[in-house]
Design an enzyme around this catalytic site. Sequence first.
Site, PDB file in Angstrom:
ATOM      1  CG  ASN A  22       3.457 -48.588 -36.760  1.00 40.20           C
ATOM      2  OD1 ASN A  22       4.021 -49.431 -37.562  1.00 40.20           O
ATOM      3  ND2 ASN A  22       2.980 -47.651 -36.799  1.00 40.20           N
ATOM      4  CG  ASP A  46      -3.865 -42.838 -36.389  1.00 42.56           C
ATOM      5  OD1 ASP A  46      -3.582 -42.874 -37.610  1.00 42.56           O
ATOM      6  OD2 ASP A  46      -4.452 -43.968 -36.141  1.00 42.56           O
ATOM      7  CG  PHE A 106      -2.510 -50.868 -48.164  1.00 41.50           C
ATOM      8  CD1 PHE A 106      -2.115 -50.128 -49.148  1.00 41.50           C
ATOM      9  CD2 PHE A 106      -2.367 -52.195 -47.749  1.00 41.50           C
ATOM     10  CE1 PHE A 106      -1.443 -51.036 -50.278  1.00 41.50           C
ATOM     11  CE2 PHE A 106      -1.713 -52.912 -48.878  1.00 41.50           C
ATOM     12  CZ  PHE A 106      -1.317 -52.244 -49.990  1.00 41.50           C
TER      13      PHE A 106
HETATM   14  O1  C5P Z   1      -7.437 -44.134 -41.369  1.00 38.28           O
HETATM   15  P1  C5P Z   1      -6.376 -45.240 -41.524  1.00 38.28           P
HETATM   16  O2  C5P Z   1      -4.978 -44.917 -40.714  1.00 38.28           O
HETATM   17  O3  C5P Z   1      -6.812 -46.648 -41.226  1.00 38.28           O
HETATM   18  O4  C5P Z   1      -5.973 -45.269 -42.750  1.00 38.28           O
HETATM   19  C1  C5P Z   1      -5.233 -46.102 -43.556  1.00 38.28           C
HETATM   20  C2  C5P Z   1      -4.510 -45.558 -44.846  1.00 38.28           C
HETATM   21  O5  C5P Z   1      -4.232 -44.345 -44.672  1.00 38.28           O
HETATM   22  C3  C5P Z   1      -3.177 -46.080 -45.124  1.00 38.28           C
HETATM   23  O6  C5P Z   1      -3.093 -46.160 -46.468  1.00 38.28           O
HETATM   24  C4  C5P Z   1      -2.221 -45.153 -44.609  1.00 38.28           C
HETATM   25  O7  C5P Z   1      -0.943 -45.366 -45.461  1.00 38.28           O
HETATM   26  C5  C5P Z   1      -2.816 -43.787 -44.705  1.00 38.28           C
HETATM   27  N1  C5P Z   1      -2.679 -42.797 -43.742  1.00 38.28           N
HETATM   28  C6  C5P Z   1      -1.720 -41.784 -43.940  1.00 38.28           C
HETATM   29  N2  C5P Z   1      -1.507 -40.995 -43.122  1.00 38.28           N
HETATM   30  C7  C5P Z   1      -1.929 -40.960 -42.039  1.00 38.28           C
HETATM   31  C8  C5P Z   1      -2.742 -42.264 -41.307  1.00 38.28           C
HETATM   32  C9  C5P Z   1      -3.068 -42.833 -42.585  1.00 38.28           C
HETATM   33  O8  C5P Z   1      -1.355 -41.817 -45.450  1.00 38.28           O
HETATM   34  N3  C5P Z   1      -1.877 -40.009 -41.061  1.00 38.28           N
END
Ligand code: C5P
Length: 404
Positions: free
Chosen positions: A215, A284, A328
Amino acid sequence: MRIPANKNLANKHVLLGVTGSIAAYKAAELVRRLRKGGAEVRVVLSAGGAEFVTPLTFQALSGNPLHSELLDTGAEAAMGHIELARWADAVVVAPASANVIARLAQGRADDLLAAVCLATEAPVAVAPAMNQQMWAHAATQDNLRKLRERGVHQFGPAAGDQACGESGLGRMLEAADITRHTAELFDTGALTGLRVLITAGPTREAIDPLRYLSNRSSGRMGYAVAQAAVEAGARVILISGPTALATPPRVERIDVRSAQDMHEAALSRAPGADIFIATAAVADYRPAAPAQQKIKKNTDTLTLQLTRNPDILADVAALPDGPFTVGFAAETEKLLEHAGEKLARKKLDMIAANHVGEGKGFEAEENALSVFDASGVIELPQAPKTQLARQLIALIAERYHPGS
Ligand code: C5P
């Protein structure tokens, strides 16, 4: 070993105001020392200051164009007083004459330096330099008291022989001392002794040995948060996906590529951390079965099967006796709703939400954040990411040490 305080100057923007005093010649040495400490320096020379030193000296030493006029349309177009005020991480007036101290105390805005001092949110410091009688005068002392009450920092003066042949208080501090005090402006101490773990940047999810899914995260916000945490006295480990950024001074950096690598690195260190801040833009999903060899383009369509990545932040937040966790949320719509939901679902202590898209967020130099915790929301308006990171660290420190 005590780390020299001027390490804190690395990457800082210092706006140096030089005003009318014989000590203006010492400001040339000050520019050199601030730059040696790693700061970027811009000089605003007042009309009085220009009587003592030439604009060219400062232009050459700072490596930046000199700023002097408030109402010069050409100069304002290049970098106007508001932009200068926002650019500065600190404004240091050295030498500060009795006249400029009086003008700042009055809140004047009729020359460039005074206008910048009014318009900036950065810390402002004055290094007084004047004849000992002028220094001792009740008017000067009243003006300085007013400035100190408003949070202006005062560096010096020292006592000793003066250019006018008298001896007493009023000599400007030496450039080395002003440099050290300037570095200390960034040493807030709010996280002294705490261990802070931060994730930053994008992750890369292998499709085959040559290609990956990723990304547009630059990592800037996370690196700025790491720098601000170090300035606040924390020991910082930064787990970083691939970025083009230099490691901030005194930060221990661990490089990773994929979400799984980042997960492993974070989970192995989180039990020893007091605070965990997840700024990384973690993918994700990842290709379920990355090809061992380069995929050939011998079909018209290609289907990639993706599988969910572990949620690093949620897993750290779920640790028994885990660190204070800050997430975040980068959203393109319904910011408040989504951030609030994430705070609850991932069981976080705090979440910082920002709008992304249309030039905001990921690759931009500036950002704005809405910070949520159990007690509500605080808005941090648009600002350079380095300044925003300091405000966020101050908020985290406040919530981590409630009531202090
Ligand atoms: O659910 P979302 O991806 O929007 O959440 C964002 C937050 O979760 C951010 O702080 C990101 O660094 C963290 N995150 C994470 N591991 C993932 C996805 C998101 O630590 N696999």
